[in-house]
Enzyme design. Structure first.
Site, PDB file in Angstrom:
ATOM      1  N   PHE A   9      21.219  48.946  40.441  1.00 17.72           N
ATOM      2  CA  PHE A   9      22.654  48.940  40.452  1.00 17.72           C
ATOM      3  C   PHE A   9      23.074  49.426  41.577  1.00 17.72           C
ATOM      4  CE2 PHE A   9      24.946  45.768  37.762  1.00 17.72           C
ATOM      5  CZ  PHE A   9      24.029  43.876  37.549  1.00 17.72           C
TER       6      PHE A   9
ATOM      7  N   GLN B 181      38.725  44.540  39.024  1.00 17.11           N
ATOM      8  CA  GLN B 181      37.534  44.501  39.787  1.00 17.11           C
ATOM      9  C   GLN B 181      37.563  42.978  40.279  1.00 17.11           C
ATOM     10  OE1 GLN B 181      33.554  44.953  38.101  1.00 17.11           O
ATOM     11  NE2 GLN B 181      33.808  47.102  39.948  1.00 17.11           N
TER      12      GLN B 181
ATOM     13  N   HIS C 213      34.394  41.422  42.647  1.00 16.82           N
ATOM     14  CA  HIS C 213      33.070  41.207  41.993  1.00 16.82           C
ATOM     15  C   HIS C 213      32.970  40.951  43.315  1.00 16.82           C
ATOM     16  CE1 HIS C 213      28.912  40.682  42.041  1.00 16.82           C
ATOM     17  NE2 HIS C 213      28.937  40.988  40.812  1.00 16.82           N
TER      18      HIS C 213
ATOM     19  N   LEU D 258      29.609  33.587  39.742  1.00 15.37           N
ATOM     20  CA  LEU D 258      28.889  35.205  40.321  1.00 15.37           C
ATOM     21  C   LEU D 258      27.601  34.512  40.169  1.00 15.37           C
ATOM     22  CD1 LEU D 258      29.319  38.274  39.888  1.00 15.37           C
ATOM     23  CD2 LEU D 258      28.631  37.831  37.747  1.00 15.37           C
TER      24      LEU D 258
ATOM     25  N   GLU E 136      25.294  41.111  40.696  1.00 17.98           N
ATOM     26  CA  GLU E 136      25.098  42.494  41.423  1.00 17.98           C
ATOM     27  C   GLU E 136      23.413  42.419  41.707  1.00 17.98           C
ATOM     28  OE1 GLU E 136      27.577  45.909  41.562  1.00 17.98           O
ATOM     29  OE2 GLU E 136      26.620  47.400  40.674  1.00 17.98           O
TER      30      GLU E 136
ATOM     31  N   ARG F  87      31.538  48.372  43.560  1.00  9.91           N
ATOM     32  CA  ARG F  87      32.050  46.717  43.996  1.00  9.91           C
ATOM     33  C   ARG F  87      33.371  46.935  44.105  1.00  9.91           C
ATOM     34  NH1 ARG F  87      30.736  44.748  37.836  1.00  9.91           N
ATOM     35  NH2 ARG F  87      28.471  44.320  38.306  1.00  9.91           N
TER      36      ARG F  87
ATOM     37  N   HIS G 112      36.553  39.329  38.801  1.00  8.26           N
ATOM     38  CA  HIS G 112      35.613  39.641  37.782  1.00  8.26           C
ATOM     39  C   HIS G 112      36.164  40.483  36.670  1.00  8.26           C
ATOM     40  CE1 HIS G 112      31.512  39.296  36.787  1.00  8.26           C
ATOM     41  NE2 HIS G 112      31.037  41.072  36.418  1.00  8.26           N
TER      42      HIS G 112
ATOM     43  N   ARG H   6      35.008  49.559  37.802  1.00  6.42           N
ATOM     44  CA  ARG H   6      34.249  49.819  36.258  1.00  6.42           C
ATOM     45  C   ARG H   6      32.702  49.825  37.116  1.00  6.42           C
ATOM     46  NH1 ARG H   6      30.136  46.230  34.375  1.00  6.42           N
ATOM     47  NH2 ARG H   6      31.849  44.487  35.336  1.00  6.42           N
TER      48      ARG H   6
END
Lengths: 251, 599
Positions: B117, B231, B233, B243, B246, B286, B354, B389
């Site tokens: 990730f 955040q 994304h 979405l 990731e 991100r 996000h 995050r």
């Protein structure tokens, strides 16, 4: 947005229990673009034409299971059904069939939830394991066996498609049978005997008349019809085993 | 008004709320738990999480690596003692979910599989194909059915907390199906209502993600911490914001600009290599990836589409079979919503809001400053996310801190006596009146402001002022706009006057919550005169400023006026703020840190 705005008529079955004695159809003229879903059409109506229209929705991406409704008579998730496919004639949207209407496109889903709660939809361990011992080993093949049946989003389209459920709402129905099956065939689970009592019961699998429409409308390829059929065989096996096995040795 | 007597009330039945309910039920089966949700639990937005959940399992990984990825990823504004606890608990919680039936993807030998990730040194993301949140939520919901002490209030909408004698003593709810109010008395309350991403225009969130719990706590004097950190994304569907996980990049997906060039190498994330390298290029964090998009757009190197500029998420080289196995939902989203076959054509993507890193201020035990009030999950600020995050940490957070909140709320509930029903009812009646006045209105006149218009203006101004890059002037304009909208909201028109399933009314209440949360975000943002993580300024505050801003913002509700912003200390245990770098530069910085540590 596109250069020329297109308008599509959306006919919605309204029912407001405090003012309507029975459901009535109301038509809205909705401007739309080709990428707009039926859900976005309804949102347009609510935002700009009539704030009193009620419907459930949330994720917009076919995973939360909220927005099931009848689109031209077919059980559909409105978030992944597109207005362009109904242009220029328009479309009719109604609450999911076979459930009581609470208001407009909102159905009463108590029956579904009660069924879900009743089938012990959780792992009843074959062999309890402590957290220190780590995960149960489960091969990809063992996982794949139940994975499909664990993909049900509880959207209830299969109930709206099921003629048997329409006739007799005591029938356990496709989605919940898929969930029951999902746990029964999980390599970690030992609760099958407890759950098969439900399958063998009068309103279990044998009510199914094998129409298969449930699997056709399923938006997540769960194939609940297959779960029902597999359990007909299991149930029959159970029935015969009762005569040949000494009491208490069945699994 | 009806009264229901509970020991613990939990608002929200997504991942955190369900985990809290189970933990409380296991801690003390005698306690009566009211689990309240405005939707059926399996509709909660946890359902939409795709990629996976963090937990160290590989022998060459370590808790220290997870800690460093989290704290560095958060640009050092994390509570490090809380992060230490968190990373130490993640794996056990993932195993717990496995025991409860979560269909984690497996290796051929039957053990759990993990994937790479963004921003992660070693692969540690547990996954269930690309429907991890869905499977975790359904597993938790179905498991919760085992516990008879959990009484669910499905489709009950929460309008207020009831606070008396300096502690929270219950909540006031509307039953959506009838419009009837109930006071749920409780000795402790857990807020687990999720984030507030819907205050922005283009976002990945479901319609229900409206910051309800944040606003309720805030209105009762609990600070909202670090609200400026929102955040974006980097890979979302143009227009809808839906979405593309990731995990697309974790599995080897590439990001290309209009020339087919892997532009991330121009933004300190390179070198570009054929094989994915952790913490580099597409596996960067991100915030940095969304910022790189913004620059590409400025340079005219993005592709222009009807819903704005896009870049390409290229999965073609992974092949259809692998994509169907690892990313089946992504495959279908691309096919059904965009008409794109990702095995044949790259997916157009752009950043969208996000996740809210900030939230209700709580300590490492999930306790807020208001006695008896706990919070867990995205609505809370327990301190693990900092300014950005780390992907995979939010699903793990639901479990780790949902459990903590459940245990702590159960303990607290045993320590206090039940409140006085009559006086609590009086307060609840006031809350009811407040909520009903949105429909009936004190002046008896018809409102003139459409809910949707106010909501859209709010979402637009948040995007304009508090987007990927921020300017003082535009943030000021956003603060002014939100203040204006709050005034106009007093004149909101709830067309629907009925009781049964009056969603027009509930939307208006949600809009009220959103405006308060948006205001806290905008004022927290304009006051942070530095750039850190997801908060990036271009007006003379481009650098991180540890001298003045290595601290948490805290927004305090001030009714009609602007929120009061003050600051709290950041807990540093073992990681002093350092250079935050990725790619080759990141590896060099890490070597230097290790050398310095060994001197």
């Amino acid at each position: 947005m596109s250069e020329i705005e297109k308008i599509i008529p959306i006919e919605v079955l309204r029912y407001r229990p405090e003012q309507d004695t029975e459901p009535v159809l109301q038509t809205f003229q909705v401007p739309f673009t080709d990428d707009m879903s039926v859900l976005q059409g309804l949102q347009y109506i609510k935002d700009y034409l009539d704030g009193s229209l009620s419907f459930r929705w949330s994720c917009r991406m076919a995973i939360c299971g909220s927005c099931g409704m009848m689109v031209n008579g077919i059980p559909s998730l409105s978030c992944k059904t597109f207005l362009r496919d109904y242009y220029p004639v328009g479309l009719r949207i109604e609450a999911l069939a076979h459930f009581p209407i609470e208001r407009d496109l909102v159905i009463v889903m108590d029956d579904f939830i009660e069924k879900l709660e009743s089938i012990k939809p959780y792992i009843i361990p074959k062999k309890p394991r402590t957290l220190i011992e780590g995960e149960y080993l489960q091969t990809p093949t063992e996982r794949d066996a139940y994975e499909q049946f664990s993909s049900c989003i509880n959207c209830m389209l299969c109930y709206a498609a099921c003629p048997q459920y329409g006739l007799n709402s005591k029938f356990i129905g496709p989605g919940i049978m898929a969930l029951l099956h999902r746990y029964n065939i999980d390599s970690r689970d030992g609760g099958k005997a407890q759950r098969m009592e439900m399958v063998n019961a009068e309103d279990g699998v044998f009510d199914c008349t094998a129409v298969g429409y449930c699997s056709k409308v399923c938006p997540k390829h769960v194939d609940p019809g297959n779960a029902v059929n597999l359990n007909k065989m299991e149930s029959a096996k159970d029935y015969f085993l009762r005569f040949v096995m000494p009491k208490g040795t069945g699994k | 008004m009806e009264v229901f007597e509970a020991d613990i009330a939990i608002i929200g039945a997504g991942g955190a709320g369900l985990r809290a309910a189970i933990a409380a039920a296991e801690t003390n089966p005698e306690l009566k738990i009211a689990l309240i949700s405005k939707v059926y639990p399996m509709r909660s937005h946890t359902v939409a999480a795709e990629g996976g959940s963090a937990g160290v399992v590989q022998t060459h990984d370590s808790l220290d690596h997870h800690f460093n990825d989290t704290v560095g990823g958060g640009d050092w504004i994390c509570e490090q003692d809380v992060v230490e606890y968190f990373v130490a608990q993640c794996t056990e919680e993932m195993v717990q979910l496995e025991h409860w039936g979560c269909p984690w993807s497996r290796k051929p030998d039957g053990h759990i599989n993990v994937r790479a990730f963004g921003g992660m040194k070693i692969e540690r993301t547990w996954f269930a194909a690309d429907k991890t949140g869905f499977h975790m939520l359904h597993t938790l919901f179905q498991t919760s059915i085992k516990y008879p002490s959990i009484q669910r209030f499905d489709e009950f909408f929460c309008v207020d907390l009831v606070v008396e004698d300096g502690r929270v003593q219950g909540v006031v709810v509307i039953e959506t199906a009838t419009g009837q109010f109930t006071l749920i008395k409780a000795k402790s309350v857990i807020i687990a209502t999720g984030g507030a991403g819907r205050v922005f225009r283009e976002n990945t969130n479901g319609g229900i993600v409206t910051g309800d719990g944040m606003a309720m706590a805030y209105r009762h004097g609990v600070p909202l911490r670090d609200m400026e950190f929102v955040q974006y994304h980097p890979t979302c569907m143009p227009g809808t914001g839906l979405l593309f996980t990731e995990a697309c990049r974790g599995e080897g997906g590439l990001l290309l600009n209009k020339d087919g060039y892997r532009y991330l190498q121009d933004y300190g994330l390179g070198p570009a290599e054929d094989k994915p390298r952790n913490k580099a290029m597409e596996l960067g964090p991100r915030d940095r990836l969304s910022q790189a998009f913004w620059y590409e757009q400025q340079k005219g190197r993005t592709i222009e589409e009807p819903h704005g500029s896009v870049v390409h998420l290229d999965l073609r080289h992974l092949g259809e079979a692998y994509l169907r196995e690892r990313l089946p939902q992504i495959y279908e989203l691309a096919e059904e919503f965009l008409g794109v076959d990702p095995a044949v054509t790259p997916i157009p993507v752009r950043p969208a809001v996000h996740y809210t890193m900030g939230g209700i201020l709580v300590d490492g035990k999930c306790a807020s400053p208001l006695s008896g009030l706990y919070a867990a999950g995205e609505c809370s600020s327990v301190g693990i996310h900092g300014a950005n995050r780390l992907g995979s940490n939010s699903l793990a957070e639901l479990c780790v801190f949902g459990k903590v909140a459940g245990i702590e709320a159960a303990k607290y509930a045993k320590s206090v006596a039940p409140g006085n029903t009559a006086s609590l009812l009086k307060q609840a009646a006031d809350s009811q009146k407040q909520a009903e006045q949105l429909v009936t209105r004190l002046d008896g006149k018809k409102g003139t402001e459409r809910i949707a218009t106010l909501r859209k203006e709010m979402a637009q101004t948040m995007e304009d002022g508090c987007g990927i890059y921020r300017l003082g002037d535009s943030m000021q304009a956003t603060c002014d706009k939100i203040n204006e909208l709050k005034q106009r909201f007093k004149n909101v028109n709830v067309e629907d006057k009925s009781s049964v399933w009056n969603t027009d009314w509930l939307l208006a209440i949600e809009l009220g919550y959103q405006l308060d949360v948006a205001q806290a975000m905008a004022y927290s943002a304009i006051n942070r005169k530095e750039s850190r993580g997801a908060h990036q300024r271009l007006d003379g505050f481009e650098a991180r400023d540890d001298v003045n801003f290595l601290k948490h913002s805290q927004a305090h509700y001030a009714g009609e006026g602007a929120p009061r912003i003050d600051y709290g200390a950041v807990k540093i245990t073992k990681s002093q703020p350092g250079t935050r770098a990725y790619g080759a530069a990141g590896e060099k910085a890490e070597q230097e840190r290790e050398q310095a540590a060994h001197v």
